[in-house]
Design an enzyme around this catalytic site. Structure first.
Site, PDB file in Angstrom:
ATOM      1  N   CYS A   7       0.862  -1.180   0.000  1.00 49.63           N
ATOM      2  CA  CYS A   7       0.000   0.000   0.000  1.00 49.63           C
ATOM      3  C   CYS A   7       0.898   1.230   0.000  1.00 49.63           C
ATOM      4  O   CYS A   7       2.095   1.120  -0.261  1.00 49.63           O
ATOM      5  CB  CYS A   7      -1.002  -0.008   1.159  1.00 49.63           C
ATOM      6  N   ARG A  13      -3.368  -0.690   5.322  1.00 49.05           N
ATOM      7  CA  ARG A  13      -3.911  -1.790   4.524  1.00 49.05           C
ATOM      8  C   ARG A  13      -2.967  -2.973   4.376  1.00 49.05           C
ATOM      9  O   ARG A  13      -3.359  -4.120   4.629  1.00 49.05           O
ATOM     10  CB  ARG A  13      -4.313  -1.277   3.126  1.00 49.05           C
ATOM     11  N   ASP A 120      -8.278   3.456   1.374  1.00 49.43           N
ATOM     12  CA  ASP A 120      -7.328   3.775   2.441  1.00 49.43           C
ATOM     13  C   ASP A 120      -8.116   4.284   3.644  1.00 49.43           C
ATOM     14  O   ASP A 120      -8.763   5.325   3.558  1.00 49.43           O
ATOM     15  CB  ASP A 120      -6.347   4.840   1.962  1.00 49.43           C
TER      16      ASP A 120
END
Length: 149
Positions: A7, A13, A120
């Site tokens: 990420c 994440r 996100d």
């Protein structure tokens, strides 16, 4: 099999994806995570990611953020990116078609999620982190289904 989850900052994440994936595959599989930026290098995952994972009996508290490196393209068999911008950054770091073939958008493992992104949760609250966990859980289950005999 070596799997890398990527990420942006490697604090929300991808640490969750790493933690979840490790519960789905045998111990001889290597699962790691990285970010496309080094801003959080050496830091633990976001406290909300740690708490969300803990709510599902997964401990990610010992993970440390790190940026993706050129060596990762040689080490890992599969590199899953959480969103399109991250994937573009990762692909731009590859040196050849063989390395590019290792890179894919995480949500596309679910088949009907072409160009879908894992949102996100950084600017959100615990609900966003839980929603991301559920998406990652589904995706990791599908990846395990695809790679395990």
């Amino acid at each position: 099999m070596k799997i890398l989850m990527v990420c942006l900052g490697n604090i929300c994440r991808s640490p969750l994806a790493e933690g979840i994936m490790k519960t789905k595959v045998p111990e001889n599989f290597f699962v790691d995570s990285a970010g496309t930026i080094s801003m959080h290098e050496g830091k633990h995952p976001d406290k909300r990611s740690i708490k969300t994972a803990a709510n599902h009996n997964i401990d990610i508290s010992k993970q440390r953020s790190r940026p993706i490196t050129t060596a990762d393209f040689e080490i890992f068999d599969k590199i899953y990116c959480m969103d399109i911008d991250v994937m573009a950054d990762v692909v731009s770091k590859t040196n050849n078609e063989e390395q590019r073939q290792k890179v894919s958008l995480f949500m596309e493992v679910l088949g009907d999620h072409k160009n879908a992104e894992v949102p996100d949760p950084y600017w959100g609250g615990m609900e966003e982190f839980e929603n991301v966990f559920q998406l990652l859980e589904k995706g990791c289950s599908k990846i395990a289904e695809q790679i395990l005999p």
